[in-house]
Design a protein around this motif. Sequence first.
Motif, mmCIF file in Angstrom:
data_model
loop_
_atom_site.group_PDB
_atom_site.id
_atom_site.type_symbol
_atom_site.label_atom_id
_atom_site.label_comp_id
_atom_site.label_asym_id
_atom_site.label_seq_id
_atom_site.Cartn_x
_atom_site.Cartn_y
_atom_site.Cartn_z
ATOM 1 N N LYS A 64 0.851 -1.129 0.041
ATOM 2 C CA LYS A 64 0.025 -0.074 -0.152
ATOM 3 C C LYS A 64 0.796 1.312 0.171
ATOM 4 N N LYS A 65 0.971 1.745 -1.231
ATOM 5 C CA LYS A 65 2.000 2.951 -1.324
ATOM 6 C C LYS A 65 1.504 4.103 -0.416
ATOM 7 N N SER A 66 0.226 4.484 -0.398
ATOM 8 C CA SER A 66 -0.314 5.595 0.394
ATOM 9 C C SER A 66 -0.009 5.377 2.006
ATOM 10 N N GLU A 67 -0.050 4.294 2.353
ATOM 11 C CA GLU A 67 0.249 4.061 3.651
ATOM 12 C C GLU A 67 1.747 3.633 3.852
ATOM 13 N N THR A 68 2.598 3.547 2.892
ATOM 14 C CA THR A 68 3.867 2.999 3.152
ATOM 15 C C THR A 68 4.056 1.789 3.829
ATOM 16 N N SER A 69 3.279 0.763 3.372
ATOM 17 C CA SER A 69 3.116 -0.347 4.309
ATOM 18 C C SER A 69 3.127 -1.649 3.558
ATOM 19 N N PHE A 70 3.431 -2.892 4.141
ATOM 20 C CA PHE A 70 3.674 -4.027 3.607
ATOM 21 C C PHE A 70 3.327 -5.122 4.755
ATOM 22 N N HIS A 71 2.267 -5.023 5.036
ATOM 23 C CA HIS A 71 1.956 -6.240 6.022
ATOM 24 C C HIS A 71 1.936 -7.355 5.610
ATOM 25 N N LEU A 72 2.227 -8.258 6.266
ATOM 26 C CA LEU A 72 2.121 -9.849 6.295
ATOM 27 C C LEU A 72 0.896 -10.426 6.925
ATOM 28 N N THR A 73 0.103 -11.334 6.066
ATOM 29 C CA THR A 73 -0.934 -11.811 6.652
ATOM 30 C C THR A 73 -1.002 -13.487 6.375
ATOM 31 N N LYS A 74 -1.757 -14.280 7.212
ATOM 32 C CA LYS A 74 -1.871 -15.570 6.740
ATOM 33 C C LYS A 74 -3.214 -15.983 7.500
#
Lengths: 114, 115
Positions: free
Chosen positions: B68-78
């Motif tokens: 998510k560029k707008s949030e500068t995030s790259f969260h990992l999920t499972k």
Amino acid sequence: KAGVTQTPRYLIKTRGQQVTLSCSPISGHRSVSWYQQTPGQGLQFLFEYFSETQRNKGNFPGRFSGRQFSNSRSEMNVSTLELGDSALYLCASSAVGLVAGELFFGEGSRLTVL
Amino acid sequence: AQSVTQLGSHVSVSEGALVLLRCNYSSSVPPYLFWYVQYPNQGLQLLLKYTSAATLVKGINGFEAEFKKSETSFHLTKPSAHMSDAAEYFCAVSDYNTNAGKSTFGDGTTLTVKP
């Protein structure tokens, strides 16, 4: 395809000694990077070699050095060991130009300085 | 300069529960982003990577991450945690074009899975 091989896996040294660690990258990988991992500082970049040339260097003192051979194998050396050098030293190789930035890690060399 | 912040050094979930590990990055150029996993006494293994293609990236062992560029995030999920997921997870950023072998890693998140 063999992975990244690091030797030795474990070693114990005393303060003031020096140590040399070896890394054989995945066949065809020309970039080799070294990282230091400690509980307090996490993963810290030491240096990267590409085609026998040091291309990037982290913020470590000159006691930490490395080299890369024509077959892409790499060694790192730490001179005048200090207690704080106790760490897991990880080597990683990457296929520059083929897979963007992905690092393939060895299992590491765990150095204990007494 | 690039940096990575992993929110939460320890995350504990029950087996079968959702896993969410948070990662925020800072980069002056379009980043390449990675998640690695490390099991005890082993090196790091790539879970997944983002290299400016699809923003939702699927990796190994059922993990995925969304850029998510707008949030500068790259969260990992499972969606459903398994006992074998217990390990330390690292988010990393690199600028491939100029620093192929140099990645900046977060401090890591230790995932505990309770039975």
